[in-house]
Design a protein around this motif. Structure first.
Motif, short mmCIF file in Angstrom:
data_model
loop_
_atom_site.label_atom_id
_atom_site.label_comp_id
_atom_site.label_asym_id
_atom_site.label_seq_id
_atom_site.Cartn_x
_atom_site.Cartn_y
_atom_site.Cartn_z
N VAL A 152 0.84 -1.19 0.00
CA VAL A 152 0.00 0.00 0.00
C VAL A 152 0.88 1.24 0.00
O VAL A 152 2.09 1.18 0.26
N ASP A 153 0.25 2.37 -0.27
CA ASP A 153 0.94 3.66 -0.21
C ASP A 153 0.90 4.15 1.22
O ASP A 153 -0.12 4.60 1.71
N TRP A 154 2.02 4.08 1.91
CA TRP A 154 2.09 4.51 3.31
C TRP A 154 1.78 5.99 3.44
O TRP A 154 1.29 6.45 4.46
N ALA A 155 2.09 6.76 2.41
CA ALA A 155 1.93 8.22 2.47
C ALA A 155 0.54 8.69 2.06
O ALA A 155 0.28 9.89 2.02
N ALA A 156 -0.36 7.76 1.77
CA ALA A 156 -1.71 8.15 1.33
C ALA A 156 -2.47 8.86 2.45
O ALA A 156 -3.38 9.65 2.18
N GLU A 157 -2.13 8.59 3.70
CA GLU A 157 -2.74 9.25 4.85
C GLU A 157 -1.65 9.66 5.81
O GLU A 157 -0.54 9.11 5.79
N SER A 158 -1.95 10.62 6.67
CA SER A 158 -0.93 11.10 7.60
C SER A 158 -0.67 10.13 8.75
O SER A 158 0.44 10.07 9.28
N ALA A 159 -1.68 9.34 9.15
CA ALA A 159 -1.50 8.39 10.25
C ALA A 159 -0.54 7.28 9.84
O ALA A 159 -0.65 6.73 8.74
N PRO A 160 0.42 6.91 10.69
CA PRO A 160 1.38 5.86 10.36
C PRO A 160 0.71 4.50 10.17
O PRO A 160 -0.28 4.17 10.83
N VAL A 161 1.26 3.71 9.25
CA VAL A 161 0.81 2.34 9.02
C VAL A 161 1.23 1.46 10.19
O VAL A 161 2.30 1.64 10.77
#
Length: 251
Positions: A152-161
Protein backbone atom coordinates in the motif's frame (compact mmCIF):
# COMPACT_ATOMS: atom_id res chain seq x y z
CA UNK A 1 8.05 -4.97 7.35
CA UNK A 2 9.17 -1.39 7.82
CA UNK A 3 11.37 0.89 5.81
CA UNK A 4 15.13 0.54 5.95
CA UNK A 5 17.18 3.77 6.31
CA UNK A 6 19.38 2.79 3.35
CA UNK A 7 16.33 2.38 1.13
CA UNK A 8 15.03 5.77 2.26
CA UNK A 9 18.42 7.37 1.60
CA UNK A 10 18.37 6.05 -1.96
CA UNK A 11 14.83 7.30 -2.34
CA UNK A 12 15.98 10.71 -1.13
CA UNK A 13 18.49 10.85 -3.98
CA UNK A 14 15.75 10.03 -6.48
CA UNK A 15 13.50 12.60 -4.84
CA UNK A 16 16.21 15.21 -5.26
CA UNK A 17 16.26 14.47 -8.98
CA UNK A 18 12.48 14.86 -9.21
CA UNK A 19 12.61 18.15 -7.32
CA UNK A 20 15.40 19.32 -9.59
CA UNK A 21 13.12 18.70 -12.56
CA UNK A 22 10.35 20.65 -10.83
CA UNK A 23 12.66 23.62 -10.34
CA UNK A 24 13.67 23.37 -13.99
CA UNK A 25 10.00 23.64 -14.97
CA UNK A 26 9.68 26.98 -13.21
CA UNK A 27 12.95 28.17 -14.69
CA UNK A 28 11.74 27.37 -18.18
CA UNK A 29 8.53 29.30 -17.54
CA UNK A 30 10.72 32.23 -16.53
CA UNK A 31 12.43 32.08 -19.90
CA UNK A 32 15.91 30.98 -18.78
CA UNK A 33 17.92 27.80 -19.01
CA UNK A 34 18.00 25.63 -15.90
CA UNK A 35 21.81 25.78 -15.81
CA UNK A 36 21.48 29.53 -15.43
CA UNK A 37 18.58 29.35 -13.00
CA UNK A 38 20.19 27.11 -10.38
CA UNK A 39 23.94 27.28 -10.19
CA UNK A 40 24.32 24.30 -7.86
CA UNK A 41 21.19 22.08 -7.83
CA UNK A 42 22.66 19.60 -5.33
CA UNK A 43 23.31 22.26 -2.69
CA UNK A 44 19.94 23.92 -3.33
CA UNK A 45 17.94 20.70 -2.93
CA UNK A 46 19.99 18.93 -0.24
CA UNK A 47 18.19 20.63 2.71
CA UNK A 48 14.79 19.73 1.27
CA UNK A 49 15.60 16.05 0.74
CA UNK A 50 17.28 15.83 4.15
CA UNK A 51 14.12 17.19 5.79
CA UNK A 52 12.11 14.58 3.87
CA UNK A 53 14.47 11.82 4.99
CA UNK A 54 14.31 12.90 8.64
CA UNK A 55 10.51 13.05 8.51
CA UNK A 56 10.24 9.65 6.82
CA UNK A 57 12.53 8.00 9.37
CA UNK A 58 10.35 9.25 12.23
CA UNK A 59 7.34 7.58 10.60
CA UNK A 60 8.90 4.22 9.75
CA UNK A 61 11.23 2.56 12.29
CA UNK A 62 14.15 0.78 10.63
CA UNK A 63 13.87 -2.94 9.98
CA UNK A 64 13.81 -4.83 6.72
CA UNK A 65 12.28 -3.83 3.41
CA UNK A 66 12.86 -0.40 1.82
CA UNK A 67 9.90 1.59 0.61
CA UNK A 68 9.33 1.94 -3.12
CA UNK A 69 9.15 5.66 -3.74
CA UNK A 70 7.20 7.49 -6.43
CA UNK A 71 6.84 11.23 -6.88
CA UNK A 72 4.13 12.79 -9.04
CA UNK A 73 4.94 16.39 -9.95
CA UNK A 74 1.93 18.50 -10.86
CA UNK A 75 1.83 21.53 -13.12
CA UNK A 76 2.04 25.23 -12.53
CA UNK A 77 -0.92 27.30 -13.61
CA UNK A 78 -0.38 27.79 -17.37
CA UNK A 79 -1.78 31.32 -17.05
CA UNK A 80 1.25 32.38 -15.01
CA UNK A 81 3.59 34.82 -16.69
CA UNK A 82 6.84 34.68 -14.76
CA UNK A 83 9.41 37.41 -15.24
CA UNK A 84 12.91 36.32 -16.36
CA UNK A 85 14.97 35.08 -13.41
CA UNK A 86 18.66 34.23 -13.15
CA UNK A 87 18.23 32.05 -10.05
CA UNK A 88 15.25 29.93 -8.98
CA UNK A 89 15.34 28.59 -5.42
CA UNK A 90 13.21 25.56 -4.41
CA UNK A 91 12.00 25.41 -0.80
CA UNK A 92 9.45 23.73 1.45
CA UNK A 93 6.69 26.08 2.67
CA UNK A 94 6.34 26.27 6.49
CA UNK A 95 4.52 23.21 7.82
CA UNK A 96 4.77 21.31 4.53
CA UNK A 97 6.14 17.76 4.46
CA UNK A 98 7.36 15.78 1.49
CA UNK A 99 4.91 13.00 2.30
CA UNK A 100 1.59 12.47 0.54
CA UNK A 101 -0.06 15.40 -1.21
CA UNK A 102 2.01 18.53 -0.64
CA UNK A 103 3.54 21.43 -2.50
CA UNK A 104 6.98 22.74 -3.34
CA UNK A 105 7.76 26.44 -3.28
CA UNK A 106 9.76 27.98 -6.12
CA UNK A 107 10.94 31.56 -5.84
CA UNK A 108 13.02 33.88 -7.93
CA UNK A 109 15.87 35.24 -5.82
CA UNK A 110 17.85 36.90 -8.58
CA UNK A 111 15.84 38.84 -11.12
CA UNK A 112 14.41 42.23 -11.95
CA UNK A 113 11.09 41.09 -10.44
CA UNK A 114 11.10 38.55 -7.63
CA UNK A 115 8.24 36.02 -7.75
CA UNK A 116 7.04 33.06 -5.72
CA UNK A 117 4.94 30.12 -6.96
CA UNK A 118 3.81 26.76 -5.58
CA UNK A 119 4.06 23.49 -7.47
CA UNK A 120 1.76 20.59 -6.41
CA UNK A 121 3.72 17.43 -5.59
CA UNK A 122 2.53 14.00 -4.43
CA UNK A 123 5.08 11.76 -2.70
CA UNK A 124 4.08 8.10 -2.57
CA UNK A 125 5.82 5.47 -0.47
CA UNK A 126 4.80 1.90 -1.28
CA UNK A 127 5.53 -0.82 1.23
CA UNK A 128 4.03 -3.87 2.98
CA UNK A 129 1.05 -3.32 5.25
CA UNK A 130 -2.02 -5.16 6.53
CA UNK A 131 -5.27 -4.62 4.64
CA UNK A 132 -8.70 -5.47 6.04
CA UNK A 133 -10.59 -8.28 4.29
CA UNK A 134 -13.96 -7.23 5.68
CA UNK A 135 -15.78 -4.47 7.54
CA UNK A 136 -15.11 -4.08 11.28
CA UNK A 137 -17.58 -2.38 13.63
CA UNK A 138 -16.37 0.18 16.18
CA UNK A 139 -15.13 -1.39 19.41
CA UNK A 140 -14.61 -4.83 17.83
CA UNK A 141 -11.31 -6.59 18.66
CA UNK A 142 -9.21 -7.44 15.62
CA UNK A 143 -8.17 -11.05 15.00
CA UNK A 144 -5.28 -12.32 12.87
CA UNK A 145 -7.65 -13.35 10.07
CA UNK A 146 -9.17 -9.88 9.73
CA UNK A 147 -6.37 -8.58 7.48
CA UNK A 148 -3.97 -9.81 4.83
CA UNK A 149 -0.56 -8.49 3.87
CA UNK A 150 -0.41 -6.31 0.78
CA UNK A 151 1.54 -3.40 -0.70
CA UNK A 152 0.00 0.00 0.00
CA UNK A 153 0.94 3.66 -0.21
CA UNK A 154 2.09 4.51 3.31
CA UNK A 155 1.93 8.22 2.47
CA UNK A 156 -1.71 8.15 1.33
CA UNK A 157 -2.74 9.25 4.85
CA UNK A 158 -0.93 11.10 7.60
CA UNK A 159 -1.50 8.39 10.25
CA UNK A 160 1.38 5.86 10.36
CA UNK A 161 0.81 2.34 9.02
CA UNK A 162 0.70 -0.47 11.59
CA UNK A 163 3.04 -2.88 9.82
CA UNK A 164 3.37 -5.65 12.44
CA UNK A 165 0.49 -7.97 13.46
CA UNK A 166 1.80 -7.80 17.04
CA UNK A 167 0.70 -4.17 17.10
CA UNK A 168 -2.89 -4.65 15.89
CA UNK A 169 -4.10 -8.17 16.77
CA UNK A 170 -6.28 -7.79 19.86
CA UNK A 171 -6.64 -4.02 19.46
CA UNK A 172 -10.11 -2.50 19.12
CA UNK A 173 -11.43 -0.65 16.09
CA UNK A 174 -11.66 3.02 17.08
CA UNK A 175 -14.29 3.66 14.39
CA UNK A 176 -16.11 1.86 11.57
CA UNK A 177 -13.45 0.19 9.41
CA UNK A 178 -14.05 -0.85 5.80
CA UNK A 179 -12.68 -3.74 3.75
CA UNK A 180 -9.67 -2.70 1.70
CA UNK A 181 -8.37 -0.17 4.22
CA UNK A 182 -4.75 -0.45 5.34
CA UNK A 183 -4.51 -0.60 9.13
CA UNK A 184 -3.17 2.64 10.63
CA UNK A 185 -2.60 3.80 14.19
CA UNK A 186 -5.57 6.17 14.17
CA UNK A 187 -7.92 3.23 13.47
CA UNK A 188 -7.01 1.34 16.64
CA UNK A 189 -7.24 1.71 20.38
CA UNK A 190 -6.19 -0.47 23.25
CA UNK A 191 -8.82 -2.58 25.08
CA UNK A 192 -10.18 -0.78 28.13
CA UNK A 193 -8.63 -1.99 31.37
CA UNK A 194 -11.10 0.05 33.44
CA UNK A 195 -14.08 2.36 32.95
CA UNK A 196 -14.79 5.79 34.37
CA UNK A 197 -15.82 5.46 38.04
CA UNK A 198 -13.65 2.40 38.71
CA UNK A 199 -11.25 2.25 41.65
CA UNK A 200 -7.67 2.18 40.36
CA UNK A 201 -4.21 2.00 41.83
CA UNK A 202 -2.03 5.07 41.33
CA UNK A 203 1.74 4.83 41.68
CA UNK A 204 3.86 7.98 41.83
CA UNK A 205 7.54 7.36 41.15
CA UNK A 206 10.49 9.62 41.87
CA UNK A 207 14.27 9.14 42.13
CA UNK A 208 14.68 6.06 44.31
CA UNK A 209 11.14 5.85 45.67
CA UNK A 210 7.55 4.99 44.77
CA UNK A 211 4.30 5.87 46.56
CA UNK A 212 0.99 4.15 45.82
CA UNK A 213 -2.58 5.12 46.63
CA UNK A 214 -6.12 4.41 45.42
CA UNK A 215 -8.26 6.76 43.39
CA UNK A 216 -11.36 6.92 41.23
CA UNK A 217 -10.89 6.90 37.46
CA UNK A 218 -12.50 9.86 35.72
CA UNK A 219 -11.89 8.41 32.25
CA UNK A 220 -11.88 4.95 30.71
CA UNK A 221 -8.43 3.91 29.48
CA UNK A 222 -6.33 1.05 28.14
CA UNK A 223 -2.65 0.20 28.36
CA UNK A 224 -0.43 2.99 27.07
CA UNK A 225 -3.17 5.62 27.32
CA UNK A 226 -3.40 8.58 29.68
CA UNK A 227 -6.03 8.43 32.44
CA UNK A 228 -7.33 11.08 34.83
CA UNK A 229 -7.88 9.99 38.43
CA UNK A 230 -9.43 11.76 41.44
CA UNK A 231 -7.54 10.97 44.62
CA UNK A 232 -9.14 10.67 48.08
CA UNK A 233 -8.08 14.24 48.93
CA UNK A 234 -9.95 15.54 45.86
CA UNK A 235 -6.85 16.23 43.80
CA UNK A 236 -7.08 15.19 40.13
CA UNK A 237 -3.95 13.66 38.59
CA UNK A 238 -3.08 12.26 35.17
CA UNK A 239 -0.86 9.29 34.47
CA UNK A 240 0.04 6.58 31.99
CA UNK A 241 -1.82 3.27 32.27
CA UNK A 242 0.44 0.21 32.54
CA UNK A 243 -0.35 -3.28 31.23
CA UNK A 244 -1.80 -4.32 34.59
CA UNK A 245 -4.10 -1.29 34.87
CA UNK A 246 -1.99 0.73 37.31
CA UNK A 247 -1.82 4.48 36.63
CA UNK A 248 1.82 5.52 36.71
CA UNK A 249 2.87 9.10 37.52
CA UNK A 250 6.47 10.25 37.10
CA UNK A 251 7.62 12.89 39.61
Amino acid sequence: MTAHPLGLARAALRLRGWLKAAAAMAACMAGVAFAQAVADPASELAPITQRWLNDALTRVPSSGAPLRMEVVVGELDPRLRLAPCARVEPYLPPGAKLWGRTRLGLRCVQGATNWNVFLPVTVKAFGPAWVLVGNVAPGTPLAAGDAIESEVDWAAESAPVVASPDLWVGQLASRQLVAGQALRQSMLRAPRLFQAGAQVKVVARGPGYAVSAAGQALTAAGAGETARVRMDNGRVVSGLVSENGTVEIAL
